[in-house]
Design an enzyme around this catalytic site. Structure first.
Site, PDB file in Angstrom:
ATOM      1  N   LYS A   1     -14.762  60.292  13.042  1.00  0.00           N
ATOM      2  CA  LYS A   1     -16.010  60.508  12.293  1.00  0.00           C
ATOM      3  C   LYS A   1     -16.006  61.975  11.863  1.00  0.00           C
ATOM      4  CE  LYS A   1     -19.826  62.299  12.767  1.00  0.00           C
ATOM      5  NZ  LYS A   1     -20.212  62.828  11.445  1.00  0.00           N
TER       6      LYS A   1
ATOM      7  N   CYS B   1     -13.953  78.989  14.788  1.00  0.00           N
ATOM      8  CA  CYS B   1     -14.282  79.088  16.221  1.00  0.00           C
ATOM      9  C   CYS B   1     -13.542  80.247  16.865  1.00  0.00           C
ATOM     10  CB  CYS B   1     -13.932  77.785  16.910  1.00  0.00           C
ATOM     11  SG  CYS B   1     -12.236  77.304  16.614  1.00  0.00           S
TER      12      CYS B   1
ATOM     13  N   GLU C   1     -13.081  70.846  22.094  1.00  0.00           N
ATOM     14  CA  GLU C   1     -12.752  72.132  21.468  1.00  0.00           C
ATOM     15  C   GLU C   1     -14.064  72.673  20.929  1.00  0.00           C
ATOM     16  OE1 GLU C   1      -9.955  73.683  21.477  1.00  0.00           O
ATOM     17  OE2 GLU C   1      -8.386  72.192  21.807  1.00  0.00           O
ATOM     18  N   LEU C   2     -14.658  73.649  21.649  1.00  0.00           N
ATOM     19  CA  LEU C   2     -16.052  74.015  21.356  1.00  0.00           C
ATOM     20  C   LEU C   2     -16.169  75.436  20.805  1.00  0.00           C
ATOM     21  CD1 LEU C   2     -17.497  72.305  24.555  1.00  0.00           C
ATOM     22  CD2 LEU C   2     -17.170  71.321  22.286  1.00  0.00           C
TER      23      LEU C   2
ATOM     24  N   ASN D   1     -15.747  73.049   9.315  1.00  0.00           N
ATOM     25  CA  ASN D   1     -15.111  74.328   8.953  1.00  0.00           C
ATOM     26  C   ASN D   1     -13.605  74.202   8.710  1.00  0.00           C
ATOM     27  OD1 ASN D   1     -14.653  73.981  11.680  1.00  0.00           O
ATOM     28  ND2 ASN D   1     -14.969  76.117  12.219  1.00  0.00           N
TER      29      ASN D   1
ATOM     30  N   GLU E   1      -4.771  71.418  22.328  1.00  0.00           N
ATOM     31  CA  GLU E   1      -4.255  70.686  21.164  1.00  0.00           C
ATOM     32  C   GLU E   1      -3.075  71.451  20.593  1.00  0.00           C
ATOM     33  OE1 GLU E   1      -7.661  70.067  18.585  1.00  0.00           O
ATOM     34  OE2 GLU E   1      -8.227  68.294  19.729  1.00  0.00           O
TER      35      GLU E   1
ATOM     36  N   GLU F   1     -22.461  82.956  18.754  1.00  0.00           N
ATOM     37  CA  GLU F   1     -21.463  82.776  17.704  1.00  0.00           C
ATOM     38  C   GLU F   1     -22.125  83.130  16.370  1.00  0.00           C
ATOM     39  OE1 GLU F   1     -20.088  78.689  17.762  1.00  0.00           O
ATOM     40  OE2 GLU F   1     -18.048  79.358  17.481  1.00  0.00           O
TER      41      GLU F   1
HETATM   42  P1  NAP Z   1     -21.607  70.507  15.322  1.00  0.00           P
HETATM   43  O1  NAP Z   1     -22.986  70.629  14.821  1.00  0.00           O
HETATM   44  O2  NAP Z   1     -21.384  70.400  16.784  1.00  0.00           O
HETATM   45  O3  NAP Z   1     -20.990  69.239  14.570  1.00  0.00           O
HETATM   46  C1  NAP Z   1     -19.666  68.844  14.768  1.00  0.00           C
HETATM   47  C2  NAP Z   1     -19.543  67.354  14.565  1.00  0.00           C
HETATM   48  O4  NAP Z   1     -20.374  66.685  15.505  1.00  0.00           O
HETATM   49  C3  NAP Z   1     -19.976  66.865  13.189  1.00  0.00           C
HETATM   50  O5  NAP Z   1     -19.121  65.810  12.804  1.00  0.00           O
HETATM   51  C4  NAP Z   1     -21.373  66.330  13.445  1.00  0.00           C
HETATM   52  O6  NAP Z   1     -21.731  65.301  12.566  1.00  0.00           O
HETATM   53  C5  NAP Z   1     -21.212  65.767  14.834  1.00  0.00           C
HETATM   54  N1  NAP Z   1     -22.448  65.647  15.599  1.00  0.00           N
HETATM   55  C6  NAP Z   1     -23.504  66.494  15.607  1.00  0.00           C
HETATM   56  N2  NAP Z   1     -24.438  66.035  16.477  1.00  0.00           N
HETATM   57  C7  NAP Z   1     -23.966  64.889  17.011  1.00  0.00           C
HETATM   58  C8  NAP Z   1     -24.459  63.942  17.964  1.00  0.00           C
HETATM   59  N3  NAP Z   1     -25.653  64.091  18.549  1.00  0.00           N
HETATM   60  N4  NAP Z   1     -23.698  62.879  18.274  1.00  0.00           N
HETATM   61  C9  NAP Z   1     -22.499  62.699  17.691  1.00  0.00           C
HETATM   62  N5  NAP Z   1     -21.965  63.564  16.787  1.00  0.00           N
HETATM   63  C10 NAP Z   1     -22.696  64.640  16.460  1.00  0.00           C
HETATM   64  O7  NAP Z   1     -20.693  71.716  14.869  1.00  0.00           O
HETATM   65  P2  NAP Z   1     -20.483  72.308  13.411  1.00  0.00           P
HETATM   66  O8  NAP Z   1     -21.634  73.188  13.100  1.00  0.00           O
HETATM   67  O9  NAP Z   1     -20.123  71.240  12.452  1.00  0.00           O
HETATM   68  O10 NAP Z   1     -19.152  73.168  13.638  1.00  0.00           O
HETATM   69  C11 NAP Z   1     -19.159  74.464  14.063  1.00  0.00           C
HETATM   70  C12 NAP Z   1     -18.860  74.533  15.555  1.00  0.00           C
HETATM   71  O11 NAP Z   1     -17.579  73.982  15.827  1.00  0.00           O
HETATM   72  C13 NAP Z   1     -18.780  75.971  16.027  1.00  0.00           C
HETATM   73  O12 NAP Z   1     -19.423  76.106  17.268  1.00  0.00           O
HETATM   74  C14 NAP Z   1     -17.280  76.212  16.172  1.00  0.00           C
HETATM   75  O13 NAP Z   1     -16.947  77.221  17.072  1.00  0.00           O
HETATM   76  C15 NAP Z   1     -16.824  74.869  16.626  1.00  0.00           C
HETATM   77  N6  NAP Z   1     -15.375  74.704  16.382  1.00  0.00           N
HETATM   78  C16 NAP Z   1     -14.519  74.725  17.444  1.00  0.00           C
HETATM   79  C17 NAP Z   1     -13.159  74.610  17.237  1.00  0.00           C
HETATM   80  C18 NAP Z   1     -12.200  74.650  18.395  1.00  0.00           C
HETATM   81  O14 NAP Z   1     -11.063  74.253  18.199  1.00  0.00           O
HETATM   82  N7  NAP Z   1     -12.605  75.091  19.576  1.00  0.00           N
HETATM   83  C19 NAP Z   1     -12.664  74.462  15.942  1.00  0.00           C
HETATM   84  C20 NAP Z   1     -13.552  74.455  14.877  1.00  0.00           C
HETATM   85  C21 NAP Z   1     -14.916  74.569  15.120  1.00  0.00           C
HETATM   86  P3  NAP Z   1     -22.663  65.573  11.275  1.00  0.00           P
HETATM   87  O15 NAP Z   1     -21.917  66.514  10.433  1.00  0.00           O
HETATM   88  O16 NAP Z   1     -22.785  64.229  10.666  1.00  0.00           O
HETATM   89  O17 NAP Z   1     -23.940  66.117  11.810  1.00  0.00           O
END
Ligand code: NAP
Length: 485
Positions: free
Chosen positions: A179, A289, A255-256, A156, A463, A386
């Protein structure tokens, strides 16, 4: 096709130890606005992650040994190059992520600001001297780079989530492996291209692209050569990676996900609240997020706020983020859109009323109508999860006490927002909200100078700001004795 002023920014292989690593297998990167394949990117794996860790380990001593000023000069070049190529980087981001070009360029400036900030902050990593317990002893505290840092980031914010981690790591003297998300690797690879142009030595900044995130993540979270792991993404994945880090007792930052309440009190400036709501809810089509997830509105202003928000939402122009006048792009994937729509339908079945939107957009593909819903309760699934889409559920409340209980009734604790002009209430509510960040009469709270992060299941660590560099440092205490002899 992505048309750039500097075509070299469009790279499509992992960047490891200063080299582009081509693989026999590739994965497609598609434009969420059109479904068109933009690039085929080398599909890296666990072995590539191991190579990146080895490169970062080998590069660490020389990078850590540079003075903070030397590292700052290089980081400053990286920052300048990002800003020089802001337009191209924005075009790449809009193509692979879908947000309007103005938002993408805004993210490039936001992400670059971390590089600028930490280039300077690296010069202010102060140690300490502490009076010893005996007259012949002195206690000295040094802060040293923690070592090799590995990171995984989401789609995002394809650029700024990387620089928010890489800039403090590099400024502190650490080496770095990222990554990026599989949907948006091109922005990360463009950063690598600029890192090379800036003179960041080989092995200091590495990018491993690939769809086998489990295998790559396994290496990054379990390698004894990685001292620190930093993740931005969903809470379930973060929880799993946190467990994987336990074996080697790594320092971990997470950061979740969030479930931000956006609170409007009866004494608020409602027009200002609507402007804040537009920015906080609908930016990036609701896929941030810190997006407002639940609107908690005091009953006496509930209908008026809803009407004003509805009028403002009617102004959104959906479309391809590269087109003039477009203010909202598509959602990242068809699945993301289906998930948002399922939450809306579930709420309607539970008694919520759609005021505007509530359906996939006539543009088709991944586009979803900007939506407002009334008659929502805090116990509905849409208020507990969310949403990650352009949907604003409006929940009424009566008293401040009730509001605080509702706002805190979630496992998440990332961002919260409230609008009020009563100074006593402002302090009471700000202190009562169990969130890492609170916007008060403000819908946009992120910047390089401020500590970004959450509590509860929203994460660990901060951060940005002077606090953000601490996670990349180890404290070493020197006990200097025998001084009286
Ligand atoms: P996600 O599914 O958790 O994926 C995030 C990253 O993790 C991607 O690079 C993904 O790789 C990788 N990943 C997924 N499964 C993995 C595993 N089993 N082992 C290692 N890496 C793995 O999240 P998303 O859907 O991309 O992003 C949205 C989420 O991020 C939302 O919950 C949002 O709130 C959160 N977010 C939080 C912040 C903050 O600062 N708190 C900022 C932005 C977003 P692939 O793409 O290759 O699957």
């Amino acid at each position: 096709m992505i048309r750039l002023n500097e075509p070299a920014l469009l790279a499509n292989h992992s960047y490891i130890n200063g080299a582009w690593v081509k693989k026999d297998t590739t994965f497609d990167v598609t434009n969420p606005a059109s479904g068109v394949v933009l690039a085929q990117v080398s599909n890296g794996d666990g072995q590539d992650a191991e190579a990146a860790v080895a490169a970062a380990k080998a590069a660490l001593p020389a990078w850590a040994a540079k003075s903070a000023n030397e590292r700052a000069a290089i980081l400053r070049k990286w920052f300048n190059l990002m800003m020089e190529h802001q337009h191209d980087l924005g075009v790449i981001m809009t193509a692979e992520q879908g947000k309007p070009l103005a938002e993408s360029k805004g993210e490039i400036a936001y992400g670059a600001a971390f590089v600028d900030w930490y280039a300077e902050e690296g010069k202010r990593i102060y140690g300490d001297t502490i009076p010893g317990p005996a007259s012949d002893k002195r206690i000295i505290v040094l802060k040293q780079p923690i070592g090799v840092v590995a990171a995984i980031t989401p789609w995002n914010f394809p650029s700024s989530m990387i620089t928010r981690k890489a800039a403090p790591a590099l400024a502190a003297g650490c080496t770095f492996i990222i990554k990026p998300a599989s949907e948006t690797p091109l922005s990360a690879l463009a950063l690598a291209q600029l890192a090379e142009m800036a003179g960041i030595p080989k092995g200091v900044f590495n990018v491993v692209t690939g769809t086998n995130s489990r295998a790559i993540g396994e290496v990054l979270t379990t390698s004894p050569d990685v001292a620190k792991f930093s993740f931005t993404g969903s809470t379930p994945v973060g929880r799993k990676l946190y467990e994987q880090c336990a074996g080697t007792i790594k320092k971990v930052s997470l950061e979740l996900g969030g479930n931000a309440p956006f609170i409007v009190f009866d004494d608020a400036d409602l027009d200002a609240a609507v402007q804040g709501a537009l920015a906080s809810k609908y930016r990036n089509a609701g896929q941030t997020c810190v997006c407002a997830n639940r609107f908690l509105v005091q009953r006496s202003v509930y209908d008026t706020f809803a009407e004003k928000l509805e009028a403002a939402v009617a102004e959104f122009q959906l479309g391809d983020g590269m087109d003039e006048g477009v203010t909202m792009g598509p959602l990242i994937t068809k699945k993301a859109m289906d998930d948002v729509h399922a939450l809306v339908e579930q709420s309607v079945a539970q008694g919520a009323q759609v005021v505007v939107g509530g359906q996939p957009h006539a543009l088709g593909g991944n586009y979803y109508q900007p939506t407002i819903m009334k008659n929502v309760s805090n116990s509905m699934a849409i208020a507990a999860n969310e949403i990650f889409g352009p949907v604003a559920p409006l929940i009424p409340f009566d008293t401040e006490e009730e509001l605080i209980a509702m706002a805190n009734d979630t496992e998440y604790g990332l961002a919260a927002y409230f609008y009020s002009r009563d100074i006593g209430r402002i302090w009471r509510v700000a202190e009562g909200l169990e969130y890492g960040m609170v916007g008060i009469n403000e819908g946009i709270i992120s910047n390089a100078a401020a500590p970004f992060g959450g509590v509860k299941s929203s994460g660990l660590g901060r951060e940005g700001s002077k606090y953000g560099i601490e996670d990349f440092l180890e404290i070493k205490y020197l006990c200097l004795g025998g001084l009286n002899k």
